[in-house]
Enzyme design. Structure first.
Site, mmCIF file in Angstrom:
data_model
loop_
_atom_site.group_PDB
_atom_site.id
_atom_site.type_symbol
_atom_site.label_atom_id
_atom_site.label_comp_id
_atom_site.label_asym_id
_atom_site.label_seq_id
_atom_site.Cartn_x
_atom_site.Cartn_y
_atom_site.Cartn_z
ATOM 1 C CG HIS A 35 -8.375 0.098 -5.321
ATOM 2 N ND1 HIS A 35 -9.366 0.896 -4.933
ATOM 3 C CD2 HIS A 35 -7.290 0.342 -4.692
ATOM 4 C CE1 HIS A 35 -8.904 1.458 -3.974
ATOM 5 N NE2 HIS A 35 -7.846 1.230 -3.679
ATOM 6 C CG ASP A 50 -2.265 0.842 1.155
ATOM 7 O OD1 ASP A 50 -2.293 1.235 -0.133
ATOM 8 O OD2 ASP A 50 -2.627 1.086 2.160
#
Length: 472
Positions: A332, A196
């Site tokens: 995403h 991330d």
């Protein structure tokens, strides 16, 4: 020519990102506004600025270079504070020139437009949130550090300033949320397993050596009153160098996600079921778990590419703006930063994400049963100079919009963002582009991320805190 940034005037989490292995978010209501504003002046010297963050990060880097993995962690802590619209009103401060409708409304009243699940509609809409977030929240103090001990000590010091726990306390605790970086090899990865925080934008005037990839953004995309802030000329002086903070408490259904990947593993000649499962996950997210983008490595992971900051963000989806064989439109990463799909004209929608994971690792029972038992997920936090252009825009017009991105020459409807996309009442979560051999094929998607609370805050500059909000 725009004025250079004063890094000693900007709260550290905004541009620098407070260094952290753990973080505690303390949400509060103001009970005695006059007393609170006086006590706030004693907190200001403890607030961590961007300038201090840079010094802390240099110290961490130096420590690692000298001691390697055997040196442990150096003690470091951070403190930042921000206020909701309701908190500023409680203190009698006119925040009308902040001018952001989402902020002025507050996230609880904004939840229906975000497609958060709930009952009722309009003024009677009641989101399916945890009870603390249905209360009026006035402020948030973020505490970060190298360990629970360091953070707990700083929490005790700061809350002591406001007399929390005593009869004369100027503030009342609403709730507190602790997040922790995942341990060992999972460090840096969110609970679904994906690396991330790779694609945060670099900021002109702050990041001196940006890596190849999306263009740097003007500082006013993040900071009020700076070049790029569309309302810069309307800001009161105390608002300059502040930033809006969008907070979301997101619960992740990890066993269910893993079970879905296993049950719907893509069938590719010569590829094992496990590899097909990994490929499906990569096409849902837009990156492999390592962080390598599928726009560059569509069918095989590349861990070396993933760890190369000069390459892991240097892509734009330009190879197939009308097709989705390489990367699904609704993946995403593509939904939340469409890059070439919008001719790279996405500066106003860039945000700086500063979240952290919460909750334990998967238990054996959860893994074998495929059902969530323990609470875990993401403490999502992002900064921007406009919530309407930033978080709210990304969530409502991109992630929740089944027809985005879409062109007349594209026959498929992309569907919702498979992670954060929330379906409107009566709508089904679907996505096309998952099967590279048949991009038009749609797959119905369960819900894997559940919002359980949130609020919008404004993180003022040090000058704003000293000259307008605090009272000496």
């Amino acid at each position: 020519m725009s004025q250079p940034l004063d890094l000693s005037n900007i709260q550290g989490d905004i541009l620098g990102g407070l260094p952290k292995k753990t973080a505690t978010n303390f949400f509060f209501q103001i009970v005695d506004a006059g007393q609170f504003r006086k006590q706030l002046s004693k907190l200001i010297p403890l607030i961590t600025t961007v300038d201090q963050v840079q010094k802390d990060r240099d110290a961490i880097k130096d420590h690692k270079q000298k001691n390697g993995n055997q040196g442990g962690l150096i003690k470091v802590s951070g403190v930042n504070i921000s206020f909701s619209h309701f908190g500023l009103v409680k203190m009698g401060i006119d925040d009308s020139k902040l001018g952001d409708s989402s902020y002025l409304k507050g996230q609880r009243l904004d939840a229906e437009s975000l497609n958060d699940k709930g009952t009722g509609t309009g003024p009677t809409f009641d989101p399916d949130w945890l009870p603390p977030f249905k209360q009026e929240i006035h402020g948030l103090i973020i505490f970060t550090g190298d360990s629970h001990g360091t953070v707990n000590a700083k929490v005790k010091e700061v809350l002591g300033i406001f007399g929390v726990g005593t009869p004369g306390s100027s503030i009342k605790e609403v709730t507190r949320i602790r997040g922790d970086v995942r341990p060992g090899k999972n460090s840096g990865h969110e609970h679904f397993g994906f690396l991330d925080g790779i694609s945060n934008p670099t900021v002109i005037g702050f990041d001196t050596n940006p890596n190849p990839g999306p263009a740097s953004v003007r500082p006013g995309i993040i900071l009020l009153g700076r070049d790029g802030d569309g309302n810069a000329d309307k800001r009161d002086p105390w608002m300059v160098d502040g930033s809006f903070l969008a907070f979301r408490y997101l619960f992740q259904l990890v066993p269910e996600f893993n079970k879905f990947l296993d049950n719907h593993a893509l069938k590719v000649p010569g590829m094992s079921k496990e590899a097909g499962s990994e490929l499906l996950g990569a096409r849902l997210v837009g990156r492999w778990k390592s962080g390598a983008p599928i726009d560059l490595r569509p069918f095989i992971d590349d861990a070396k590419l993933a760890t190369d900051p000069g390459r892991n963000n240097d892509f734009s989806y330009a190879a197939e703006t009308n097709f989705q064989k390489i990367c699904p439109f609704a993946a995403h990463t593509r939904k939340t930063n469409p890059r070439a799909d919008l001719n790279n004209n996405v500066e106003n929608q860039r945000i700086l994400r500063r979240g952290i994971q919460f909750g334990p690792e998967l238990t054996e029972e959860e893994t074998t049963g495929g059902k969530t038992i323990e609470d875990r997920g993401l403490v999502f936090q992002c900064y921007q100079s406009s919530i309407q252009n930033g978080f709210h825009f990304i969530q409502t017009l991109w992630a929740n919009n089944a027809t985005f991105p879409f062109t007349e020459s594209t026959p498929e409807t992309p569907g919702l963002d498979p992670l954060i996309g929330q379906a409107a009442p009566g709508q089904t979560r679907k996505m096309s582009g998952i099967n590279p051999d048949d991009p038009s094929q749609e797959l119905e998607l369960p819900v894997w991320i559940v919002p359980r609370g949130g609020e919008y805050f404004f993180a003022p500059s040090l000058k704003g805190l000293k000259e307008t909000i605090a009272v000496a």
